[in-house]
Design an enzyme around this catalytic site. Structure first.
Site, mmCIF file in Angstrom:
data_model
loop_
_atom_site.group_PDB
_atom_site.id
_atom_site.type_symbol
_atom_site.label_atom_id
_atom_site.label_comp_id
_atom_site.label_asym_id
_atom_site.label_seq_id
_atom_site.Cartn_x
_atom_site.Cartn_y
_atom_site.Cartn_z
ATOM 1 N N THR A 1 -28.441 58.242 29.650
ATOM 2 C CA THR A 1 -27.822 57.495 30.752
ATOM 3 C C THR A 1 -27.798 58.348 32.002
ATOM 4 O O THR A 1 -27.646 59.575 31.918
ATOM 5 C CB THR A 1 -26.379 57.055 30.411
ATOM 6 O OG1 THR A 1 -25.841 56.309 31.509
ATOM 7 C CG2 THR A 1 -25.448 58.227 30.137
ATOM 8 N N LYS B 1 -22.663 58.686 35.347
ATOM 9 C CA LYS B 1 -21.689 59.752 35.029
ATOM 10 C C LYS B 1 -20.412 59.183 34.423
ATOM 11 O O LYS B 1 -19.791 59.799 33.562
ATOM 12 C CB LYS B 1 -21.317 60.510 36.305
ATOM 13 C CG LYS B 1 -22.413 61.408 36.812
ATOM 14 C CD LYS B 1 -21.828 62.384 37.852
ATOM 15 C CE LYS B 1 -22.953 63.087 38.586
ATOM 16 N NZ LYS B 1 -23.081 62.704 39.992
ATOM 17 N N GLY B 2 -20.006 57.993 34.898
ATOM 18 C CA GLY B 2 -18.776 57.386 34.392
ATOM 19 C C GLY B 2 -18.905 57.024 32.913
ATOM 20 O O GLY B 2 -18.025 57.324 32.110
ATOM 21 N N ASP C 1 -25.558 49.648 27.469
ATOM 22 C CA ASP C 1 -25.815 48.669 28.510
ATOM 23 C C ASP C 1 -24.544 47.847 28.662
ATOM 24 O O ASP C 1 -24.018 47.329 27.680
ATOM 25 C CB ASP C 1 -27.013 47.778 28.165
ATOM 26 C CG ASP C 1 -27.656 47.297 29.451
ATOM 27 O OD1 ASP C 1 -28.336 48.109 30.092
ATOM 28 O OD2 ASP C 1 -27.419 46.142 29.851
ATOM 29 N N SER C 2 -24.050 47.779 29.884
ATOM 30 C CA SER C 2 -22.757 47.120 30.048
ATOM 31 C C SER C 2 -22.723 46.271 31.305
ATOM 32 O O SER C 2 -23.638 46.335 32.126
ATOM 33 C CB SER C 2 -21.641 48.167 30.060
ATOM 34 O OG SER C 2 -21.996 49.274 30.831
ATOM 35 N N PHE D 1 -14.777 54.002 37.512
ATOM 36 C CA PHE D 1 -15.996 53.868 38.308
ATOM 37 C C PHE D 1 -16.328 52.391 38.415
ATOM 38 O O PHE D 1 -15.666 51.543 37.815
ATOM 39 C CB PHE D 1 -17.147 54.655 37.645
ATOM 40 C CG PHE D 1 -17.604 54.106 36.318
ATOM 41 C CD1 PHE D 1 -18.742 53.305 36.245
ATOM 42 C CD2 PHE D 1 -16.904 54.360 35.142
ATOM 43 C CE1 PHE D 1 -19.171 52.781 35.027
ATOM 44 C CE2 PHE D 1 -17.331 53.852 33.923
ATOM 45 C CZ PHE D 1 -18.465 53.054 33.868
ATOM 46 N N TYR E 1 -16.693 48.687 38.765
ATOM 47 C CA TYR E 1 -15.781 47.570 39.023
ATOM 48 C C TYR E 1 -14.333 47.847 38.595
ATOM 49 O O TYR E 1 -13.500 46.956 38.669
ATOM 50 C CB TYR E 1 -16.285 46.317 38.282
ATOM 51 C CG TYR E 1 -17.669 45.885 38.725
ATOM 52 C CD1 TYR E 1 -17.862 45.228 39.941
ATOM 53 C CD2 TYR E 1 -18.786 46.133 37.936
ATOM 54 C CE1 TYR E 1 -19.116 44.832 40.362
ATOM 55 C CE2 TYR E 1 -20.063 45.741 38.342
ATOM 56 C CZ TYR E 1 -20.211 45.096 39.554
ATOM 57 O OH TYR E 1 -21.453 44.721 39.976
ATOM 58 N N ASP E 2 -14.046 49.048 38.142
ATOM 59 C CA ASP E 2 -12.691 49.338 37.646
ATOM 60 C C ASP E 2 -11.571 48.957 38.629
ATOM 61 O O ASP E 2 -10.550 48.410 38.200
ATOM 62 C CB ASP E 2 -12.558 50.812 37.244
ATOM 63 C CG ASP E 2 -13.202 51.095 35.896
ATOM 64 O OD1 ASP E 2 -13.473 50.130 35.148
ATOM 65 O OD2 ASP E 2 -13.432 52.270 35.577
HETATM 66 P P1 IMP Z 1 -26.160 49.181 33.281
HETATM 67 O O1 IMP Z 1 -25.505 49.218 31.949
HETATM 68 O O2 IMP Z 1 -26.841 50.471 33.624
HETATM 69 O O3 IMP Z 1 -27.027 47.984 33.467
HETATM 70 O O4 IMP Z 1 -25.026 49.122 34.388
HETATM 71 C C1 IMP Z 1 -23.803 48.542 34.118
HETATM 72 C C2 IMP Z 1 -22.981 48.438 35.392
HETATM 73 O O5 IMP Z 1 -21.822 47.701 35.038
HETATM 74 C C3 IMP Z 1 -22.485 49.766 35.929
HETATM 75 O O6 IMP Z 1 -23.313 50.315 36.897
HETATM 76 C C4 IMP Z 1 -21.151 49.358 36.543
HETATM 77 O O7 IMP Z 1 -21.383 48.769 37.794
HETATM 78 C C5 IMP Z 1 -20.684 48.264 35.617
HETATM 79 N N1 IMP Z 1 -19.807 48.786 34.568
HETATM 80 C C6 IMP Z 1 -20.106 48.971 33.259
HETATM 81 N N2 IMP Z 1 -19.065 49.480 32.602
HETATM 82 C C7 IMP Z 1 -18.099 49.635 33.516
HETATM 83 C C8 IMP Z 1 -16.782 50.146 33.431
HETATM 84 O O8 IMP Z 1 -16.292 50.601 32.383
HETATM 85 N N3 IMP Z 1 -16.087 50.130 34.581
HETATM 86 C C9 IMP Z 1 -16.590 49.657 35.764
HETATM 87 N N4 IMP Z 1 -17.808 49.194 35.898
HETATM 88 C C10 IMP Z 1 -18.570 49.177 34.772
#
Ligand code: IMP
Length: 181
Positions: A8, A11-12, A66-67, A142, A144-145
């Site tokens: 990944t 950093k968060g 992936d989140s 980080f 959308y927190d």
């Molecule tokens: P990806 O998984 O790299 O496609 O990016 C997921 C995006 O979702 C991140 O860049 C954040 O914008 C957001 N995201 C995922 N998890 C969190 C979280 O725990 N807090 C805040 N934003 C999150």
């Protein structure tokens, strides 16, 4: 102590996974090399493909995360486009989109993909329900927190210990850990 390579650049995500898995005696090592992200409506195939690709490429077992944030009134937007929207629009524009919406419910979702070279990926999904706040609150976390309200406090206000107790990432990592065990 077991070691796991986490592919990944975020950093968060890395900091949280490191803290959560340290409590389970697993050391997480960050790898920044990245992987191609499929365009899909669901996060599971994106995480599975990424984990398989990275495991093959690096020749070692890897995990990916992936989140995304799924807002009900916006039919799940930004969902799989969360990283793009955060980078190009940001929280203020998301709040603007939500200005007149009464239904503010939203789901954070994290899908951990784990793969060993030559095998198929396993995926572990964690979700947490909350609401979109009316303004940004808090400086922790980080992405959308600061606009994700969980029982009256945003994830940005909670502090990492509290967030890691209840977050989508924690829930996905718990499932991953149970499977590993
Ligand atoms: P990806 O998984 O790299 O496609 O990016 C997921 C995006 O979702 C991140 O860049 C954040 O914008 C957001 N995201 C995922 N998890 C969190 C979280 O725990 N807090 C805040 N934003 C999150």
């Amino acid at each position: 102590m077991r070691k796991i390579v986490f592919v990944t650049g975020n950093k968060g995500k890395f900091r949280e996974a490191k803290e959560i898995l340290a409590a389970k005696d697993i050391e997480v090592i960050q790898n920044n090399e990245g992987y191609p992200e499929l365009q899909e409506d669901d996060l599971e195939p994106i995480a599975a493909f990424g984990a398989e690709w990275a495991a093959q490429r690096l020749g070692m077992p890897v995990m990916v995360d992936d989140s995304g944030l799924f807002i009900r009134a916006l039919n799940g937007f930004p969902g799989p486009y969360s990283a793009f929207v955060e980078k190009n629009l940001g929280n203020k524009k998301v709040l603007k989109l939500m200005e007149d919406e009464k239904d503010r419910t939203a789901t954070f979702k994290s899908v951990i993909g784990y793969c060993e070279p030559g095998k198929e990926a396993e995926v572990f999904t964690g979700t947490v329900e909350g609401t979109i706040s009316f303004e940004e609150r808090g400086t922790g976390g980080f992405g959308y927190d600061p606009i994700f309200d969980y029982n009256g406090k945003t994830f940005g206000e909670l502090g990492s210990k509290e967030k890691n107790r209840v977050s989508h990432r924690r829930r996905a990592l718990d499932k991953f850990f149970m499977w590993l065990d």
